[in-house]
Each structure stands twice: as structure tokens, then as C-alpha cells.
Motif scaffolding. Structure first.
Motif, mmCIF file in Angstrom:
data_model
loop_
_atom_site.group_PDB
_atom_site.id
_atom_site.type_symbol
_atom_site.label_atom_id
_atom_site.label_comp_id
_atom_site.label_asym_id
_atom_site.label_seq_id
_atom_site.Cartn_x
_atom_site.Cartn_y
_atom_site.Cartn_z
ATOM 1 N N HIS A 229 0.843 -1.197 0.000
ATOM 2 C CA HIS A 229 0.000 0.000 0.000
ATOM 3 C C HIS A 229 0.876 1.245 0.000
ATOM 4 O O HIS A 229 0.628 2.221 -0.719
ATOM 5 N N ALA A 230 1.934 1.234 0.819
ATOM 6 C CA ALA A 230 2.844 2.375 0.866
ATOM 7 C C ALA A 230 3.440 2.636 -0.519
ATOM 8 O O ALA A 230 3.462 3.769 -1.005
ATOM 9 N N SER A 231 3.914 1.564 -1.175
ATOM 10 C CA SER A 231 4.501 1.728 -2.508
ATOM 11 C C SER A 231 3.488 2.301 -3.482
ATOM 12 O O SER A 231 3.819 3.106 -4.344
ATOM 13 N N CYS A 234 3.034 6.047 -2.848
ATOM 14 C CA CYS A 234 4.204 6.804 -3.319
ATOM 15 C C CYS A 234 4.183 7.008 -4.821
ATOM 16 O O CYS A 234 4.719 7.995 -5.312
#
Lengths: 585, 118
Positions: A229-231, A234
Motif C-alpha cells: 500500500h505504501a509503494s 508513493c
């Protein structure tokens, strides 16, 4: 000539059929009839999905070249007529023109859409002999086809053979694993991709991310899901609806309905996929009314449901015991939404009726359903387990007989039947079943539970706390202390020696004094390994037993933490002494 | 105890937990904090950055002005365009403190790989 180039330029930039047609007219008038001109026109018509017009042009050509053939084939695939594309391909092979890598890739895509693996393999063979197979476009198409046809190992062989790989090849391979319930391998490959991509500047696209998220969902790994999810954030992909739907699904399956809801709430105008994912997620957590509200909202917004959405609605009614509403949806889905009920829908309703104790209706319905294979298995299994609860040995016997016809998962059926006999005190009958299991060499999958802490998974089997390593004693101490706390609050369970519900029997299939249930061991370990206040998520491979369910409710109150258990069928969210399933599971 | 894979095929691969799969660069010491801002009036880029720094300083335990410097050093990446948020180096336990702070939407473990591309 100058005029022609100007027209061709306009053609290439055309965004509507009228421009294409007028350019066509202009070229006709100028008398331009080279293959190149024809190809531009064919391409332009194909892009506007006017395949029949493109085909007419094609027929006017005296000698169509490989570009003409390929463009037309691609046009047919694009408008969902893969069989026409393949007829063309067949025809082409009989004529003079030689297919190029793009032609082969298009033919393979057509096979993929048609799910014609046999033809795909024939074309694969031809590509090998022509020496074309190693081309990156061809290989990517081939591996995608094998993946979509569930031949994952063949897809991997192609992948491994590729010298050059692009983001499409990696994405197709990851997707092949994810779609075929091999989520671990999908994630491992994604890890490899990230390592490889840093040196070759390959960037993941949203398609790859969706597959990765789906893989996280299928293996239930929240930590990895959050990293992915973070990737995604970003790179700015989080607004993509398919990715959002996958995130909702992943957070739900990994034990975090609140995150799932957060993702959903932040979508401005949800479409079919996010709505469906959220309806199903809420259903699995026993938030049936919320599911139904979402469904009504979706219809009011003019979003048309599909078969899966309706299945989610039925699951919602099932897990909450909203039987009459569920029946209403089943009987009205064809007229109201144009969706014919499938075996899956019927199975959910049979399960719903059975769970609510309306066994005769369930039995009647299950006889009407034409179920085969896995679907039939699920149908009769759910009927059988309800029979045990409501002690209907007559129906249990029939369900058991039907299940015994299957080679797979007979163990579950036998165990459920033997439990049914034990529940009514017919121990001789139960013993007969255990003997039969022993004779047939059938062993029930042992119960196990696991927790994920910082990307490491700790697995516990009933009665075995060794996975806790050096902290075994701490875990047992904590569980003892919790037991004391529970008894003070009126807990009376845990004294029953017969393994029921969760089927924690010993290897011979006889009821023996059971060790501490695996979900409690996992919970204990989770409690000592995480700081106060953190939610603990336990996954179990079988249905959670009544005893542990009671215990977990009390424990959530004692330790003042949220506990989530994912069992075979659904999620239980324990907060402040109660469970979202409201004791109906 | 051997798990007989025939009987678990129906449930896909979620019933058989396996070994660790590490996403490279994900060590639970690097975190992506995604924040949300009002649309109308939308803050300027400078205001967003200040919010990031203030939020991080709050978590790092600041009431002294020098913590602003610490926050600036700790924040190894941020964006106000592709996404609205920042990346910082804190422990998993400290990262929990972000949850519930005003404007914080997501607290996610950052893969070091993705941050290198910014």
C-alpha cells in the motif's frame, strides 16, 4: 504526395469515426492505393472499433502485408471476437505473408481470451520452430496465456527462459501466481522484481500492484499488504479503482475491516469493484446491515451490481441470520438486476437456511440445485455441519452419503458426521465412522492457527507451543492467568474432553483429552509479543470452536485489546467482551 | 504433523502458512505517513510541508524548538504532488503515535526501495 502525408497525419491523430471516414474519402479521391496507406486506414478503423469496415478495406488489398493481417487480427481481439482473429491467422498461414512477433502475440492473446489452451500450445510449438519464441513480446503473451489457463508452471518456464523481461512479463507472471492461489510465490517474485528493477529502472504499474495486493489478500499477510500500500501511494496509484478494490479486499482478508472501510470511504465516486469488495468485506465480519445499506446506496447511485455483488449480499444475510431478506434477494435477482442465480448463490442460501435451523427448507433447496464438483462439495458440507448442530441425523446421513462419493475432503464429512453422533450420544455409530476413516487412511487436516509479527509467521498446532521458542513458558503462564480471570467472570468451558466443533481429535480420530487449542496458543504468543493496545490477528484453518469463542470474548475484555480471528468461513472481531458475529456463526 | 494438501486445496493457499517473505527494504523502521488536507481552501506547498514537520516533531516528542531540526533530519522524503505525505525513520512503536493525530490518514511501513525513486 504531400497531400497524402497530411491526410495520414490527420488519420493517425483521429479520435472519432467521422475523421477517419473523411480521411478515407480524401485518400480515395487522391488515388493513393499503396499498402502503407491501406494499413494506416485499417489501423485507424480498428482503433475506433469499426472492425468490419477495416475488414472491407483489407479485402480490397491485392496483397495484404503482415501489418495488415496483424492489425485486423488485433482489431477482432479488441472487440471480443477472438475466434475471428484466429480464423484470420489460420488463413494467413496458408497465404504468402509471414507472421511476425506481433502477429504471434496477437494470436496467442486470442487463444487466451478463448481459453483454448490446446490451440495455444500448437501455436507455441510453431513459434519454437520458427525461432520467434524468445522475442519479449511473444514470450510475454505466451506466459500470460498459460497463466490464464491455470498452467502456472508452464508460464514460469517461459518466464525463466526469457533473456529480456519487461514490466508486462513480470506483471503477467506475478498475476498468474496470484490468480492461481499461489500467493506466496507471487510475493516472492515481486520481491525479486523490486531487486531487479532497481538496476534496470523497471517501474511497477498498477496492474502489477493489483496482483501483488491480491496475493497478500490470499495469504492473509497484513504486513506485506501495508508495505505494498505504501509503494502504491508513493507512486500515486491509490486513486485507481481496481487497486482500491484490491486494497479493500486485502485489508478485509487480513483482518482489518477498519482499514478496508477507510479505503472505501476515501473513494469519491465508488464504482462496481470497490462497492462489491466492501459489501463482501462487511458480510464476512457479520456487519450484514452495513452490507445491505451499501447495496441500496449502490443501486441508488446507478451502479449496476453483478453476480459477485449479489453473492456478497447473500453472504451478508447468511452470516447475520437475515433469512427472509436473503430469500427475497435470491428470488428477485433475476427480475430486478438481470442476474441469474448460480450454484454459488444457491449454496449460500442453503447454508443460510441450515445455519438458521430451517433444515427442511435447506434440504429441499439443495436437492433442486444442480451442483457439481467443488460446488456440490460445499453445498453438502454446509448442510452436514448444520445437521450436527440441530441434530438432524436423517439429513446428515444423506449429506454424508453424497459427500462420500467425492474423493476429496471426505475427512471433513466423516468428522462432521461422527461429531453429530457424539452430540446425541450415539457413540457406537461415531466409533464406526472413525474405524472407517482409519480403514480408508483418511486423516483430518489438523487444526492450526498462526499470527504474523513483523513479517514472520508463527504457526501453532493444538497442544504444541514450541513455535514460541524461548517464550513458551511465558505463553503458558499468561494463558493460565487469563483462565483464572475468565473463571472469575463466569467462564465454565474447557472441561469437556471430547473434541467437538473445531475437531481437535488425536490422530486415531478418537476423542481424547485435548491440549490447549491452537488459536489460544497463537493469541497468547501475540499478547506477549506486542505492546499494549495493539490489535492481535489470529488466522485459523478451521472453524473456531464455541469454547474458544467464549474465551476470546472474555479475554478481549480482560486485556483491553481488540482481537481478530479469521476462521474457515468468516471473521470474528472481539472488542470489549463481545464479538461482531453476535454469537451467530 | 503433515498437513495433507489434498484436503486443503479447496481453501487455496491461505490455510498453509509458510516461511517469511521479505519485501526488500521493509524493515519496520521506515514509515510513510499519508496526510489529508482540506480542499477548500487548499493549503500551499509551504503550509503542507510545515504540517508534515509539525506532525513529525509532535511524535518525536517535541516541546523544545530544537525538535524541529530533528524532524527535518529525520524526514528522508516527502511529496505534496504525487501524494500528500512524508517518510521518516521511527520505530514501529513510535509509528503508532501518528495514528489519531489530526490529518493523518495512513501510517504504512515504507519500503526503502520506493523512496529511492523520489
Amino acid at each position: 504526395m504531400l497531400l497524402d502525408s497530411a491526410i495520414i497525419c490527420r488519420l493517425r491523430g483521429s479520435s472519432d469515426l467521422l475523421t477517419v471516414a473523411s480521411s478515407h474519402a480524401a485518400l480515395l479521391k487522391s488515388g493513393a492505393r499503396t499498402a502503407s496507406v491501406f494499413n494506416h486506414l485499417i489501423n485507424a478503423y480498428v482503433r475506433r472499433e469499426a472492425v468490419l469496415d477495416a475488414h472491407k478495406l483489407f479485402d480490397e488489398m491485392t496483397v495484404p502485408d503482415v501489418v495488415s493481417w496483424t492489425s485486423l487480427m488485433a482489431g477482432y481481439v479488441h472487440v471480443a471476437r477472438p475466434d475471428d482473429a484466429l480464423s484470420l491467422f489460420h488463413y494467413m498461414l496458408n497465404c504468402e505473408a509471414q507472421p511476425n512477433p506481433f502477429t504471434y502475440a496477437t494470436a496467442i492473446n486470442a487463444c487466451s481470451r478463448l481459453a483454448d489452451l490446446a490451440l495455444g500450445r500448437t501455436i507455441h510449438a510453431r513459434m519454437e520452430t520458427c525461432g520467434v519464441r524468445s522475442d519479449v513480446v511473444v514470450s510475454s503473451a505466451l506466459l500470460d496465456m498459460y497463466g490464464k489457463s491455470n498452467e502456472v508452471d508452464d508460464a514460469r518456464k517461459i518466464f525463466d527462459d526469457m533473456i529480456e523481461r519487461n514490466v508486462v512479463s513480470w506483471g503477467s507472471m506475478i498475476s498468474a501466481y496470484a490468480q492461481n492461489a499461489r500467493g506466496h510465490e507471487a510475493l516472492a517474485l515481486f520481491g525479486e522484481f523490486l531487486r531487479a528493477s532497481s538496476s534496470v529502472s523497471l517501474v511497477p504499474n498498477h496492474y502489477m500492484f493489483s496482483s501483488v495486493i491480491n496475493a497478500c489478500a490470499s495469504v492473509g499477510r497484513l504486513g506485506l499488504g501495508r508495505s505494498a500500500h505504501a509503494s502504491i501511494v508513493c507512486r500515486g496509484y491509490d486513486s485507481n479503482e481496481v487497486v482500491a478494490g484490491a486494497l479493500i479486499d486485502m485489508y478485509s482478508k487480513c483482518g482489518s475491516i477498519d482499514y478496508a472501510r477507510k479505503v472505501f470511504d476515501h473513494i469519491e465516486c465508488p464504482s462496481l469493484v470497490p462497492y462489491t469488495s466492501m459489501i463482501i468485506a462487511a458480510a464476512k465480519y457479520g456487519l450484514g446491515n452495513h452490507s445491505l445499506e451499501l447495496f441500496d446506496e449502490m443501486i441508488a447511485q446507478g451502479v449496476k451490481p453483478n453476480s459477485v455483488t449479489l453473492l456478497g449480499v447473500l453472504h451478508a444475510c447468511n452470516h447475520c441470520g437475515l433469512v427472509d431478506i436473503g430469500l427475497l434477494h435470491l428470488n428477485s435477482m433475476r427480475d430486478r438486476h438481470g442476474i441469474a442465480p448460480s450454484t454459488r448463490h444457491y449454496t449460500s442460501v442453503v447454508d443460510m437456511l441450515a445455519r438458521a435451523g430451517r433444515l427442511d427448507e435447506a434440504h429441499k433447496l439443495s436437492k433442486q440445485v444442480k451442483a457439481e464438483g467443488d460446488d456440490a462439495l460445499m453445498l453438502w458440507s454446509s448442510l452436514l455441519s448444520a445437521c450436527r448442530t440441530y441434530q438432524r441425523l436423517d439429513i446428515a446421513a444423506e449429506a454424508g452419503k453424497r459427500l462420500a462419493e467425492f474423493d476429496r475432503d471426505v475427512a471433513g464429512a466423516y468428522v462432521a458426521m461422527s461429531n453429530a453422533y457424539v452430540a446425541v450420544g450415539q457413540l457406537d455409530s461415531a466409533t464406526r465412522i472413525w474405524a472407517e476413516m482409519s480403514r480408508r487412511g483418511i486423516r483430518k487436516e489438523p487444526a492450526c492457527s498462526w499470527v504474523e509479527l513483523k513479517d514472520v509467521v508463527y504457526v501453532f498446532y493444538t497442544g504444541e507451543v514450541s513455535s514460541a521458542g524461548p517464550r513458551q513458558i511465558e505463553v503458558m503462564e499468561l494463558l493460565k492467568e487469563l483462565e483464572r480471570g475468565m473463571r472469575k467472570r463466569g467462564y465454565v468451558g474447557g472441561r469437556n474432553g471430547w473434541g467437538l466443533d473445531g475437531v481437535e481429535e488425536g490422530e486415531e480420530g478418537k476423542g481424547v483429552m485435548v491440549g490447549v487449542h491452537c488459536e489460544r496458543l497463537a493469541l497468547g504468543f501475540g499478547l506477549i509479543s506486542t505492546p499494549k493496545g495493539i490489535t492481535i490477528r489470529v488466522m485459523k484453518n478451521l472453524r473456531m470452536c464455541k469454547d474458544c469463542h467464549e474465551a476470546f470474548k472474555l479475554i478481549s475484555d480482560i486485556v483491553e485489546r481488540e482481537l481478530v480471528v479469521r476462521d474457515l468461513n468468516r471473521f470474528h472481531l472481539f472488542r470489549n467482551g463481545s464479538c461482531t458475529c453476535r454469537d451467530y456463526w | 504433523m503433515a498437513v495433507d494438501s489434498d484436503y486443503s486445496s479447496r481453501r487455496g493457499d491461505s490455510s498453509e502458512p509458510r516461511e517469511t517473505i521479505m519485501v526488500p527494504g521493509c524493515d519496520y523502521n521506515h514509515w510513510l505517513i499519508v496526510m489529508e488536507f482540506p480542499k477548500d481552501p487548499a493549503p500551499t506547498r509551504e503550509q503542507m510541508i510545515e504540517t508534515y514537520l509539525n506532525t513529525l516533531a509532535t511524535v518525536l516528542g517535541s516541546w523544545l524548538s530544537c525538535h524541529m531540526e530533528e524532524a527535518k533530519k529525520n524526514m528522508y522524503a516527502f511529496s505534496t504532488t504525487t501524494y500528500t505525505g512524508f517518510q521518516c525513520t521511527v520505530s514501529e512503536e513510535t509509528s503508532e503515535k501518528f495514528k489519531g493525530l489530526p490529518g493523518v490518514l495512513w501510517v504504512l511501513p515504507d519500503s526503502y526501495i520506493s523512496s529511492k525513486e523520489l
